[in-house]
Design a protein around this motif. Structure first.
Motif, PDB file in Angstrom:
ATOM      1  N   ASP A   1      37.095  37.338  34.754  1.00  0.00           N
ATOM      2  CA  ASP A   1      36.231  37.422  35.933  1.00  0.00           C
ATOM      3  C   ASP A   1      34.758  37.470  35.554  1.00  0.00           C
ATOM      4  O   ASP A   1      33.900  36.946  36.277  1.00  0.00           O
ATOM      5  CB  ASP A   1      36.592  38.655  36.762  1.00  0.00           C
TER       6      ASP A   1
ATOM      7  N   GLN B   1      31.452  33.926  35.062  1.00  0.00           N
ATOM      8  CA  GLN B   1      30.155  34.082  35.717  1.00  0.00           C
ATOM      9  C   GLN B   1      29.010  33.511  34.886  1.00  0.00           C
ATOM     10  O   GLN B   1      28.064  32.944  35.425  1.00  0.00           O
ATOM     11  CB  GLN B   1      29.875  35.561  36.010  1.00  0.00           C
TER      12      GLN B   1
ATOM     13  N   GLU C   1      36.267  28.311  36.717  1.00  0.00           N
ATOM     14  CA  GLU C   1      37.255  29.357  36.985  1.00  0.00           C
ATOM     15  C   GLU C   1      38.134  29.551  35.752  1.00  0.00           C
ATOM     16  O   GLU C   1      38.506  28.582  35.086  1.00  0.00           O
ATOM     17  CB  GLU C   1      38.124  28.985  38.184  1.00  0.00           C
TER      18      GLU C   1
ATOM     19  N   LYS D   1      41.615  31.855  34.660  1.00  0.00           N
ATOM     20  CA  LYS D   1      42.670  32.702  35.197  1.00  0.00           C
ATOM     21  C   LYS D   1      43.664  33.039  34.091  1.00  0.00           C
ATOM     22  O   LYS D   1      44.291  32.148  33.511  1.00  0.00           O
ATOM     23  CB  LYS D   1      43.390  31.987  36.346  1.00  0.00           C
TER      24      LYS D   1
END
Length: 301
Positions: A27, A31, A38, A40
């Protein structure tokens, strides 16, 4: 054709746990890292590498999706840490087929951390893909990695979020392209190509010159404006150019109005036009202060 690995290194003034979390937590990682839109993590099975999926938006509603594995991490007695990755994608449109790399975190005597990465990959599409990768894509990946590292450094050291940094960075890039186009267009089209009568009239209304002499002044002004536009593309310190314009646009506005006060009644007039450019230049001065840069990183081992 040998593929040169991408290497990026810089010093970050941060605690090890804080930096480790910012780079290992998906997460937080997504950024600051410009290469990924993304990340995951998949459920981890005991004794097996951490697997993850990534996605990178490439524009026009398209994205590259791939897989990765954290194949190991090593902690040494001096506090250094290493995280190794194996990554790839099965998408046919991706220039990257499969690759490997590592991140290394080395504590320094001044309590900073030497943070570095080296990675390499096999490009797709045969010889054309290798040529495209070597001269275009790989330099872009190296630049994106270095810029991301500098964004991470500023986040760790100053607290400014990556989103804020990227907003300022790309706004600065957009304004730079806009002003480059603006100066070049107004130098070439109304002056060098059209030699518009209003351009000549503004000169002869202020200076006691003949029409031919006025055209010569307009010609010189057009060349100078083109040079300013080229400078916007090549000169690195954009803040100085914004400051130059904050002085130049009011002068140009006043000169045009003094030459003929009736210009301010035109639909597109030098008063509103130059005021708008002045405001954009002032905004540029503000956002261009201490923006992230890829040049702060070391690019060779």
């Amino acid at each position: 054709m040998k593929n040169e690995p991408i290497y990026v290194e810089l010093s970050i003034d941060s605690e090890m746990d804080k930096l480790w979390n910012a780079t290992q937590n998906p997460d937080l990682h997504q950024q600051w890292d410009l290469r990924f839109s993304e990340i995951k993590y998949l459920p981890k099975e005991e004794g097996k590498p951490q697997e993850f999926l990534y996605r990178t938006n490439i524009g026009f509603g398209k994205s590259i999706e791939g897989w990765g594995k954290s194949v190991g991490s090593h902690h040494t007695e001096d506090g250094s840490k290493t995280s190794s990755l194996h990554f790839g994608t099965d998408q046919a449109i991706s220039i990257i087929k499969e690759g490997r790399g590592y991140w290394k975190y080395i504590p320094q005597s001044d309590h900073s951390i030497q943070f570095l990465t080296q990675y390499n990959y096999e490009p797709s599409f045969g010889l054309p893909g290798k040529l495209f990768d070597r001269f275009i894509f790989r330099p872009m990946m190296g630049w994106a990695t270095a810029l991301s590292f500098d964004v991470l450094k500023r986040w760790m050291e100053t607290g400014e979020t990556p989103a804020s940094q990227y907003t300022r960075f790309f706004s600065n890039v957009l304004l730079s392209f806009f002003f480059s186009f603006l100066w070049i267009y107004h130098g070439i089209v109304p002056k060098l190509i059209a030699m518009h009568p209003d351009e000549v009239l503004m000169v002869t209304n202020i200076l006691p010159l003949t029409n031919n002499e006025g055209e010569l002044i307009v010609l010189v002004a057009g060349v100078l404006e083109v040079l300013v536009g080229i400078t916007w593309m090549l000169y690195k310190n954009k803040r100085r150019l914004f400051c130059f314009q904050a002085i130049a646009f009011p002068i140009l506005m006043a000169t045009a109005i003094v030459s003929d006060i009736h210009y301010i009644f035109l639909p597109f007039n030098p008063l509103t036009f130059n005021l708008a450019l002045l405001v954009l230049s002032i905004i540029g001065i503000r956002i261009s202060a201490n923006i992230p840069t890829a040049t702060s990183c070391k690019r060779k081992p």
